[in-house]
Design a protein around this motif. Structure first.
Motif, PDB file in Angstrom:
ATOM      1  N   ASN A  62      43.950  31.013  33.490  1.00  0.00           N
ATOM      2  CA  ASN A  62      44.029  31.981  34.585  1.00  0.00           C
ATOM      3  C   ASN A  62      42.823  32.931  34.550  1.00  0.00           C
ATOM      4  O   ASN A  62      42.227  33.231  35.585  1.00  0.00           O
ATOM      5  CB  ASN A  62      45.312  32.817  34.485  1.00  0.00           C
ATOM      6  CG  ASN A  62      46.600  32.014  34.644  1.00  0.00           C
ATOM      7  OD1 ASN A  62      47.623  32.332  34.048  1.00  0.00           O
ATOM      8  ND2 ASN A  62      46.572  30.948  35.441  1.00  0.00           N
TER       9      ASN A  62
ATOM     10  N   GLU B 218      34.064  45.568  47.991  1.00  0.00           N
ATOM     11  CA  GLU B 218      33.074  44.963  47.108  1.00  0.00           C
ATOM     12  C   GLU B 218      33.418  45.124  45.638  1.00  0.00           C
ATOM     13  O   GLU B 218      32.833  44.468  44.797  1.00  0.00           O
ATOM     14  CB  GLU B 218      31.710  45.621  47.345  1.00  0.00           C
ATOM     15  CG  GLU B 218      31.147  45.395  48.740  1.00  0.00           C
ATOM     16  CD  GLU B 218      30.032  46.380  49.042  1.00  0.00           C
ATOM     17  OE1 GLU B 218      29.473  46.958  48.084  1.00  0.00           O
ATOM     18  OE2 GLU B 218      29.725  46.580  50.215  1.00  0.00           O
TER      19      GLU B 218
ATOM     20  N   SER C  89      34.673  45.129  41.863  1.00  0.00           N
ATOM     21  CA  SER C  89      35.053  44.037  40.972  1.00  0.00           C
ATOM     22  C   SER C  89      36.557  44.008  40.774  1.00  0.00           C
ATOM     23  O   SER C  89      37.229  45.040  40.809  1.00  0.00           O
ATOM     24  CB  SER C  89      34.384  44.242  39.607  1.00  0.00           C
ATOM     25  OG  SER C  89      33.004  44.040  39.718  1.00  0.00           O
ATOM     26  N   LEU C  90      37.074  42.815  40.540  1.00  0.00           N
ATOM     27  CA  LEU C  90      38.479  42.674  40.168  1.00  0.00           C
ATOM     28  C   LEU C  90      38.682  43.340  38.800  1.00  0.00           C
ATOM     29  O   LEU C  90      37.830  43.252  37.922  1.00  0.00           O
ATOM     30  CB  LEU C  90      38.856  41.195  40.103  1.00  0.00           C
ATOM     31  CG  LEU C  90      38.759  40.415  41.417  1.00  0.00           C
ATOM     32  CD1 LEU C  90      39.058  38.932  41.182  1.00  0.00           C
ATOM     33  CD2 LEU C  90      39.733  40.981  42.449  1.00  0.00           C
ATOM     34  N   ARG C  91      39.809  43.998  38.669  1.00  0.00           N
ATOM     35  CA  ARG C  91      40.156  44.633  37.387  1.00  0.00           C
ATOM     36  C   ARG C  91      41.571  44.184  37.033  1.00  0.00           C
ATOM     37  O   ARG C  91      42.499  44.442  37.812  1.00  0.00           O
ATOM     38  CB  ARG C  91      40.153  46.165  37.508  1.00  0.00           C
ATOM     39  CG  ARG C  91      38.782  46.778  37.709  1.00  0.00           C
ATOM     40  CD  ARG C  91      38.807  48.284  37.514  1.00  0.00           C
ATOM     41  NE  ARG C  91      39.681  48.961  38.462  1.00  0.00           N
ATOM     42  CZ  ARG C  91      39.325  49.329  39.683  1.00  0.00           C
ATOM     43  NH1 ARG C  91      38.110  49.099  40.114  1.00  0.00           N
ATOM     44  NH2 ARG C  91      40.184  49.942  40.475  1.00  0.00           N
TER      45      ARG C  91
ATOM     46  N   GLN D 101      45.301  45.202  43.636  1.00  0.00           N
ATOM     47  CA  GLN D 101      44.143  46.096  43.583  1.00  0.00           C
ATOM     48  C   GLN D 101      43.651  46.516  44.965  1.00  0.00           C
ATOM     49  O   GLN D 101      43.310  47.685  45.169  1.00  0.00           O
ATOM     50  CB  GLN D 101      43.023  45.392  42.810  1.00  0.00           C
ATOM     51  CG  GLN D 101      41.824  46.288  42.518  1.00  0.00           C
ATOM     52  CD  GLN D 101      40.784  45.564  41.681  1.00  0.00           C
ATOM     53  OE1 GLN D 101      41.078  44.594  40.994  1.00  0.00           O
ATOM     54  NE2 GLN D 101      39.556  46.035  41.758  1.00  0.00           N
ATOM     55  N   TYR D 102      43.627  45.596  45.913  1.00  0.00           N
ATOM     56  CA  TYR D 102      43.064  45.914  47.224  1.00  0.00           C
ATOM     57  C   TYR D 102      44.129  46.337  48.236  1.00  0.00           C
ATOM     58  O   TYR D 102      43.853  47.108  49.138  1.00  0.00           O
ATOM     59  CB  TYR D 102      42.295  44.716  47.792  1.00  0.00           C
ATOM     60  CG  TYR D 102      41.094  44.314  46.983  1.00  0.00           C
ATOM     61  CD1 TYR D 102      40.362  45.263  46.255  1.00  0.00           C
ATOM     62  CD2 TYR D 102      40.671  42.988  46.930  1.00  0.00           C
ATOM     63  CE1 TYR D 102      39.258  44.894  45.509  1.00  0.00           C
ATOM     64  CE2 TYR D 102      39.555  42.608  46.189  1.00  0.00           C
ATOM     65  CZ  TYR D 102      38.860  43.575  45.484  1.00  0.00           C
ATOM     66  OH  TYR D 102      37.763  43.206  44.752  1.00  0.00           O
TER      67      TYR D 102
ATOM     68  N   VAL E 199      45.927  39.421  41.552  1.00  0.00           N
ATOM     69  CA  VAL E 199      45.134  40.624  41.272  1.00  0.00           C
ATOM     70  C   VAL E 199      44.740  41.327  42.572  1.00  0.00           C
ATOM     71  O   VAL E 199      44.916  42.545  42.715  1.00  0.00           O
ATOM     72  CB  VAL E 199      43.863  40.268  40.460  1.00  0.00           C
ATOM     73  CG1 VAL E 199      43.013  41.519  40.216  1.00  0.00           C
ATOM     74  CG2 VAL E 199      44.249  39.609  39.140  1.00  0.00           C
TER      75      VAL E 199
ATOM     76  N   ARG F  97      39.687  31.329  35.805  1.00  0.00           N
ATOM     77  CA  ARG F  97      39.683  31.232  37.264  1.00  0.00           C
ATOM     78  C   ARG F  97      39.281  32.560  37.893  1.00  0.00           C
ATOM     79  O   ARG F  97      38.578  32.578  38.920  1.00  0.00           O
ATOM     80  CB  ARG F  97      41.077  30.858  37.783  1.00  0.00           C
ATOM     81  CG  ARG F  97      41.553  29.477  37.359  1.00  0.00           C
ATOM     82  CD  ARG F  97      40.548  28.401  37.694  1.00  0.00           C
ATOM     83  NE  ARG F  97      41.140  27.076  37.577  1.00  0.00           N
ATOM     84  CZ  ARG F  97      40.482  25.956  37.787  1.00  0.00           C
ATOM     85  NH1 ARG F  97      39.208  25.979  38.121  1.00  0.00           N
ATOM     86  NH2 ARG F  97      41.088  24.792  37.668  1.00  0.00           N
ATOM     87  N   ILE F  98      39.748  33.645  37.312  1.00  0.00           N
ATOM     88  CA  ILE F  98      39.404  34.971  37.839  1.00  0.00           C
ATOM     89  C   ILE F  98      37.901  35.211  37.687  1.00  0.00           C
ATOM     90  O   ILE F  98      37.244  35.722  38.595  1.00  0.00           O
ATOM     91  CB  ILE F  98      40.242  36.064  37.136  1.00  0.00           C
ATOM     92  CG1 ILE F  98      41.716  35.943  37.568  1.00  0.00           C
ATOM     93  CG2 ILE F  98      39.691  37.461  37.421  1.00  0.00           C
ATOM     94  CD1 ILE F  98      42.689  36.757  36.738  1.00  0.00           C
TER      95      ILE F  98
ATOM     96  N   ALA G  30      45.873  33.085  40.613  1.00  0.00           N
ATOM     97  CA  ALA G  30      45.632  34.205  39.699  1.00  0.00           C
ATOM     98  C   ALA G  30      44.864  35.317  40.410  1.00  0.00           C
ATOM     99  O   ALA G  30      45.196  36.502  40.295  1.00  0.00           O
ATOM    100  CB  ALA G  30      44.870  33.728  38.465  1.00  0.00           C
ATOM    101  N   VAL G  31      43.837  34.911  41.168  1.00  0.00           N
ATOM    102  CA  VAL G  31      43.035  35.910  41.884  1.00  0.00           C
ATOM    103  C   VAL G  31      43.890  36.618  42.940  1.00  0.00           C
ATOM    104  O   VAL G  31      43.802  37.845  43.114  1.00  0.00           O
ATOM    105  CB  VAL G  31      41.796  35.252  42.532  1.00  0.00           C
ATOM    106  CG1 VAL G  31      41.102  36.203  43.497  1.00  0.00           C
ATOM    107  CG2 VAL G  31      40.824  34.778  41.448  1.00  0.00           C
TER     108      VAL G  31
ATOM    109  N   ALA H 250      35.922  33.325  40.262  1.00  0.00           N
ATOM    110  CA  ALA H 250      35.954  33.975  41.575  1.00  0.00           C
ATOM    111  C   ALA H 250      35.102  35.234  41.584  1.00  0.00           C
ATOM    112  O   ALA H 250      34.497  35.580  42.587  1.00  0.00           O
ATOM    113  CB  ALA H 250      37.401  34.322  41.946  1.00  0.00           C
TER     114      ALA H 250
END
Lengths: 146, 146, 146
Positions: free
Chosen positions: A55, A32, A34-36, C137-138, C133, A58-59, C129-130, A62
């Motif tokens: 870019n 869950e 958040s993207l960093r 990260q994951y 990341v 877009r992040i 882009a996502v 999402a």
């Protein structure tokens, strides 16, 4: 005696359950969380800088809660200079959506750039290079170079 | 019976304290730990290579104990060739300060470069690409591309 | 009383051993675990794209079980377009060896590219882009930009 073994075993089971639950929580959080992302802008090409802005959008689409830090240094300092950037509007809009833009004070000093020369809302860091490393190593940010 | 429950509970509390303390130690270590950075030099542009040397100096100024590994391969192999580099002095000075420069043996072989052709103090690795991955995945290095 | 303390102590020791063993297992796994690398192809230069293909081959030579994901987006989308790529054979060969190539659906839409236009075997992701990341990260992938 056997009942004591049973209690000791129970204690171990309790600990085991506690550990496995904390493991599950960590997994859930990871799914869950958040993207960093650390966006490394150390190049002067404004077309490519514009691609970077797209870019980042877009992040955020999402994951509106994504933590995005854009480090602008070396040849990329022009992107946050009000008088030279091609992307002032995009930067302002991204800052409004929570993105953090930071300029490198080393690069600024070397080029005679002051805080007043920066696009409003852009922050500074003592060293852009160090920030790029720290965000990855200490804060678990992914690296992204447009 | 109740005293046995109490003892079992005590055992759990003791474990809890031990776990939370080990957590604090990890946090402290993270705050204090040296910067670790993998610098990816796989491009031939010597101006940009020079910018990378400056970036590394800045990182060492911020943290003299920083672990910096510079992987030179593909198009970037020229930076560590004595006869072609524009940065021999900078490399020597950074090696003196603890930075590790490594050339890719695959790239060397492909280009007929021997160890004698390298700037003194520069090491080698079997594969530059693999080193870039290993340092991040196994040793927790941040990625940095000048 | 003392025997109860002894049992509680034993419980703690047991937990300690369990924890230290799980620590060792993690270390072993880290030493043995496959390389995981995200290759970021967001540039149009086909020579450099070809260099990236060679880099991936080297990684697979070092670790045939390496997990390699190649994200193609922005200016790099041409590498996976059948009609424009210079690297169709290399991509097919790498896919056969387990490499995953993915094209960005955002970039495809913007450029009127359909799935039928892609080199066979190339997948897609909603946002390149996502994906860059998320994999870091994951999933703990290292970052690699050719």
């Amino acid at each position: 005696m056997t009942s004591r073994i049973a209690w000791a075993a129970l204690a171990l089971i309790g600990v085991g359950v506690a550990l496995s639950q904390s493991g599950s929580r960590a997994d859930d959080r990871e799914q869950e969380e958040s993207l960093r992302v650390l966006v490394h802008l150390n190049f002067a090409d404004t077309g490519r800088q514009g691609q970077g802005m797209k870019n980042i959008s877009r992040i955020l689409e999402a994951d509106p809660g994504a933590q995005v830090v854009v480090v602008c240094h070396s040849g990329g300092i022009n992107v946050v200079e009000s008088s030279r950037t091609d992307h002032a509007d995009a930067i302002t809009s991204l800052i409004d959506r929570g993105v953090r833009f930071v300029a490198c004070e080393n690069t600024m000093r070397r080029n005679g750039i002051t805080r007043d020369d920066l696009v409003p809302g852009v922050g500074t860091v003592p060293s852009g290079a160090v920030e790029v490393v720290r965000r990855q190593q200490y804060d678990g940010f992914a690296y992204f170079r447009p």
